[in-house]
Write an enzyme that holds these catalytic residues in place. Structure first.
Site, short mmCIF file in Angstrom:
data_model
loop_
_atom_site.label_atom_id
_atom_site.label_comp_id
_atom_site.label_asym_id
_atom_site.label_seq_id
_atom_site.Cartn_x
_atom_site.Cartn_y
_atom_site.Cartn_z
N ASP A 8 2.51 14.50 -61.28
CA ASP A 8 3.57 15.22 -61.92
C ASP A 8 4.26 15.85 -60.62
OD1 ASP A 8 4.80 17.22 -63.72
OD2 ASP A 8 3.47 18.95 -62.55
N ASP A 10 6.81 19.01 -60.46
CA ASP A 10 6.99 20.64 -60.48
C ASP A 10 5.53 21.25 -60.49
OD1 ASP A 10 8.45 23.15 -60.90
OD2 ASP A 10 7.50 22.79 -63.09
N SER A 115 11.49 16.18 -65.28
CA SER A 115 12.49 16.63 -64.84
C SER A 115 13.77 15.73 -64.58
CB SER A 115 12.15 17.50 -63.51
OG SER A 115 13.60 17.95 -62.83
N LYS A 116 14.96 16.19 -64.84
CA LYS A 116 16.20 15.14 -64.81
C LYS A 116 16.59 15.33 -63.49
CE LYS A 116 17.59 14.81 -69.48
NZ LYS A 116 18.30 15.20 -70.62
N ASN A 117 16.09 16.20 -62.53
CA ASN A 117 16.42 16.77 -61.22
C ASN A 117 15.31 16.04 -60.22
OD1 ASN A 117 18.73 18.73 -61.33
ND2 ASN A 117 17.18 19.62 -62.93
P1 B16 Z 1 14.89 19.89 -65.66
P2 B16 Z 1 7.35 18.35 -64.46
C1 B16 Z 1 9.24 19.66 -65.89
O1 B16 Z 1 8.79 19.15 -64.54
C2 B16 Z 1 9.11 21.36 -65.58
O2 B16 Z 1 7.49 21.63 -65.42
C3 B16 Z 1 9.41 22.00 -66.78
O3 B16 Z 1 9.37 23.52 -66.35
C4 B16 Z 1 11.07 21.43 -66.83
O4 B16 Z 1 11.44 22.07 -67.85
C5 B16 Z 1 10.98 20.28 -66.94
O5 B16 Z 1 10.60 19.43 -65.80
C6 B16 Z 1 12.64 19.60 -67.03
O6 B16 Z 1 13.19 20.22 -65.80
O7 B16 Z 1 15.43 21.07 -66.27
O8 B16 Z 1 14.87 19.81 -64.25
O9 B16 Z 1 15.46 18.33 -66.26
O10 B16 Z 1 6.35 19.44 -64.17
O11 B16 Z 1 7.29 17.38 -65.35
O12 B16 Z 1 7.48 17.62 -63.02
MG MG Z 2 4.40 20.27 -63.60
#
Ligand code: B16
Ligand code: MG
Length: 212
Positions: A8, A10, A115-117
């Site tokens: 993972d 984040d 995350s899309k980032n």
């Molecule tokens: P984004 P992970 C997740 O990352 C985050 O934990 C979660 O809080 C967030 O809403 C999700 O990514 C989407 O992120 O807004 O940047 O697309 O923990 O799966 O790495």
């Molecule tokens: Mg996470």
């Protein structure tokens, strides 16, 4: 036998979770909705829109789909401003060293993030070219607790779910790993999940898990 590790992003590889919290807090305050760190924990690993739905549970106002899209976009704009300040300093020595030890063991290494980032963050912390595969919010239709993101990562690596260890900080991520048939390791609140295979007290603890 474990042949691959799917991380993972984040809350595991880096601490962008603090920026998600700040950006959601600002948004919640701007629309007068109560939000705190405990509610924030429910957002770990779940998609942007699913996160917004959780925040709006406390809103007396009903928002249209278009208004929700606008709120999510506003939060993301703020979040990306925080990401822009990130750099290689935001990758800890512990994570960096552990990743290199695992690579030297011959394990395939991938990212499995909602995350899309993701790609922007990996570039910021100097890991853009490091992983053998990156599965993220841009290549899935269902976010954690659905296992799709990890299944896609395993396919990219050419390994079966039972040959891959998923490393997560979110309960939703451990649920996803279990549903997909992966072996799991949990950090933080994910270490307390009743179904986690390997509770970890630190990222470096992965070396012991993968030495047996
Ligand atoms: P984004 P992970 C997740 O990352 C985050 O934990 C979660 O809080 C967030 O809403 C999700 O990514 C989407 O992120 O807004 O940047 O697309 O923990 O799966 O790495
Ligand atoms: Mg996470």
């Amino acid at each position: 036998m474990i042949k691959a590790v799917i991380f993972d992003l984040d809350g595991v590889i880096c601490f962008t979770d603090q920026y998600h919290y700040k950006a959601w807090k600002e948004l919640a305050d701007s629309i007068g909705v109560y939000f705190d760190e405990e509610i924030n924990n429910r957002l770990r690993g779940v998609s942007r829109m699913a996160s917004l739905e959780i925040i709006l549970e406390r809103s007396p106002k009903k928002y249209t789909e278009q208004e929700k899209e606008e709120l999510a976009a506003k939060k993301n704009e703020r979040y990306v401003e925080f990401l822009d300040e990130m750099g290689p300093k935001d990758l800890s020595g512990e994570v960096q060293d552990t990743l290199h030890v695992l690579r030297e063991k011959g394990l395939k290494l991938a990212i499995g993030s909602s995350s899309k980032n993701t790609k922007k963050i990996l570039e910021k912390i100097g890991l853009k070219e490091f992983f053998d595969a990156v599965s993220d919010g841009t290549n899935i239709t269902r976010s954690k607790p659905d296992p799709e993101v990890f299944i896609k990562a395993a396919e990219m690596l050419g390994v079966k779910p039972e040959e891959a260890l998923v490393v997560e900080d979110a309960k939703a991520g451990i649920d996803a790993a279990c549903k997909g048939g992966f072996v799991s390791a949990g950090l933080g609140e994910a270490a307390e999940h009743p179904a986690v295979d390997h509770p970890l007290s630190s990222f470096a603890g992965l070396v012991d898990v993968l030495s047996v």
